[in-house]
Design a protein around this motif. Sequence first.
Motif, short mmCIF file in Angstrom:
data_model
loop_
_atom_site.label_atom_id
_atom_site.label_comp_id
_atom_site.label_asym_id
_atom_site.label_seq_id
_atom_site.Cartn_x
_atom_site.Cartn_y
_atom_site.Cartn_z
N SER A 28 4.39 9.98 7.38
CA SER A 28 3.26 10.79 6.73
C SER A 28 3.95 11.97 6.21
CB SER A 28 2.18 11.22 7.75
OG SER A 28 2.82 12.02 8.92
N ILE A 29 3.14 12.67 5.10
CA ILE A 29 3.58 13.77 4.19
C ILE A 29 4.30 13.23 3.19
CG2 ILE A 29 4.65 16.19 4.08
CD1 ILE A 29 3.71 16.45 7.23
N ILE A 30 5.53 12.81 3.43
CA ILE A 30 6.50 12.39 2.65
C ILE A 30 6.01 11.08 1.74
CG2 ILE A 30 8.89 11.38 2.23
CD1 ILE A 30 9.85 13.14 4.49
N ILE A 31 5.52 10.13 2.47
CA ILE A 31 4.75 9.15 1.91
C ILE A 31 3.30 9.39 1.88
CG2 ILE A 31 3.75 6.69 2.08
CD1 ILE A 31 6.46 5.85 3.37
N PRO A 32 2.69 10.05 0.90
CA PRO A 32 1.63 11.06 0.87
C PRO A 32 0.41 10.46 1.02
CG PRO A 32 2.33 10.54 -1.47
CD PRO A 32 3.34 9.93 -0.51
N CYS A 33 -0.02 9.90 2.34
CA CYS A 33 -1.29 9.20 2.63
C CYS A 33 -2.53 10.39 2.64
CB CYS A 33 -1.27 8.63 3.99
SG CYS A 33 -0.63 9.53 5.21
N HIS A 34 -2.17 11.59 2.61
CA HIS A 34 -2.82 12.73 2.58
C HIS A 34 -3.71 12.73 1.19
CE1 HIS A 34 0.90 14.61 1.41
NE2 HIS A 34 -0.09 15.29 0.69
N ARG A 35 -3.10 12.15 0.14
CA ARG A 35 -3.82 12.30 -1.10
C ARG A 35 -4.69 11.18 -1.40
NH1 ARG A 35 2.39 12.77 -3.76
NH2 ARG A 35 2.68 14.82 -2.87
N VAL A 36 -5.08 10.40 -0.27
CA VAL A 36 -6.02 9.54 -0.39
C VAL A 36 -7.38 9.58 -0.05
CG1 VAL A 36 -6.51 6.83 -0.05
CG2 VAL A 36 -4.05 7.52 -0.22
N VAL A 55 0.78 -1.14 -0.14
CA VAL A 55 -0.07 -0.10 0.15
C VAL A 55 0.90 1.30 0.06
CG1 VAL A 55 -1.72 1.31 1.27
CG2 VAL A 55 -1.89 -1.09 1.22
N TRP A 56 1.95 1.38 1.01
CA TRP A 56 2.74 2.56 1.16
C TRP A 56 3.61 2.78 -0.21
CZ3 TRP A 56 4.84 0.51 6.28
CH2 TRP A 56 3.97 0.72 7.41
N ASP A 57 4.01 1.63 -1.17
CA ASP A 57 4.55 1.80 -2.24
C ASP A 57 3.68 2.35 -3.30
OD1 ASP A 57 6.89 0.67 -1.51
OD2 ASP A 57 6.36 -1.61 -2.42
N ILE A 58 2.26 1.91 -3.27
CA ILE A 58 1.32 2.74 -4.29
C ILE A 58 1.10 4.19 -3.87
CG2 ILE A 58 -1.02 2.66 -4.93
CD1 ILE A 58 -1.08 -0.14 -4.52
N LEU A 59 1.13 4.67 -2.55
CA LEU A 59 1.18 5.83 -2.29
C LEU A 59 2.23 6.82 -2.67
CD1 LEU A 59 0.25 5.76 1.82
CD2 LEU A 59 -1.11 5.95 -0.09
N CYS A 60 3.27 5.94 -2.82
CA CYS A 60 4.56 6.84 -3.10
C CYS A 60 4.46 7.28 -4.60
CB CYS A 60 5.79 6.03 -2.90
SG CYS A 60 6.25 5.86 -1.16
N LYS A 61 3.46 6.61 -5.20
CA LYS A 61 3.45 6.61 -7.05
C LYS A 61 2.24 8.01 -7.15
CE LYS A 61 5.40 2.37 -7.87
NZ LYS A 61 5.04 0.88 -7.86
N ILE A 62 1.49 8.32 -6.23
CA ILE A 62 0.43 9.26 -6.54
C ILE A 62 1.14 10.43 -6.73
CG2 ILE A 62 -1.55 10.47 -5.59
CD1 ILE A 62 -1.74 8.09 -3.50
N PRO A 63 0.96 11.05 -7.97
CA PRO A 63 1.62 12.40 -8.32
C PRO A 63 1.23 13.58 -7.27
CG PRO A 63 0.71 11.30 -10.07
CD PRO A 63 0.17 10.54 -8.89
N TYR A 64 2.32 14.41 -7.34
CA TYR A 64 1.86 15.58 -6.41
C TYR A 64 0.65 16.44 -6.92
CZ TYR A 64 3.25 20.15 -4.77
OH TYR A 64 3.27 21.39 -3.77
N ILE A 116 -4.48 21.70 -4.78
CA ILE A 116 -5.89 20.82 -4.99
C ILE A 116 -6.69 21.82 -4.37
CG2 ILE A 116 -7.16 18.81 -4.35
CD1 ILE A 116 -4.38 17.22 -4.40
N ASP A 117 -7.84 21.72 -5.31
CA ASP A 117 -8.96 22.54 -4.82
C ASP A 117 -10.01 21.63 -3.98
OD1 ASP A 117 -11.58 24.12 -4.64
OD2 ASP A 117 -12.18 23.82 -6.68
N THR A 118 -10.03 22.06 -2.72
CA THR A 118 -10.33 21.07 -1.70
C THR A 118 -12.31 21.28 -1.80
OG1 THR A 118 -9.98 22.61 0.08
CG2 THR A 118 -8.28 20.71 -0.32
N SER A 119 -12.77 22.40 -2.49
CA SER A 119 -13.87 22.63 -2.33
C SER A 119 -14.90 21.51 -3.00
CB SER A 119 -14.43 24.09 -2.78
OG SER A 119 -13.99 23.89 -4.24
#
Length: 179
Positions: free
Chosen positions: A131-139, A85-94, A165-168
């Motif tokens: 967290s932050i570096i391995i971007p779990c916040h992008r899920v 799962v963390w490997d996939i998180l690392c591949k989510i683009p900024y 990212i437009d969070t609205s």
Amino acid sequence: MFYTSSYSSPLGEITLASKQNQLIGLWIEGQKYFGELAIADLKYNAHLSVFDLTKKWLDNYFSGKNQTISQLPLAPAGTPFRQKVWDILCKIPYGEVITYGDIAKQIALQNNQAKMSSQAVGGAVGHNPISIIIPCHRVIGANGNLTGYAGGIDKKIKLLEIEGIDTSQFFIPTKGTAL
């Protein structure tokens, strides 16, 4: 030997942890599952090279610069499932998001399974030790639900906004187990 340091961020105090010269933890103040390591085993050392690199990475990230994860020597400890799962998180683009369901589909495909539980994926995402570096916040949850950030939904929103990212377009659930 395990070491710790701290970093003052726009989200509050961040604790860093390393084993030798590899980053094994990054936790935002008040985060759930904070430091699942035995804190007594950590010795404070603010100036290890891994901490210097991480703090520079964080400075750039919080100033809005897209940072690559490969710049840092990461060594998160976890089960083989969590590592996938963390490997996939690392591949989510900024500046982009993905759903728990999307990650579950990727894991199922990797394992030649018909399906995988989104809740199991959520547990692995929530226990991300860097967290932050391995971007779990992008899920995010289905339909733009901002559920499930161990650091707090307010911090998740702030991190997504830093990335432009437009969070609205998202919503915060009023009920649920992953608030």
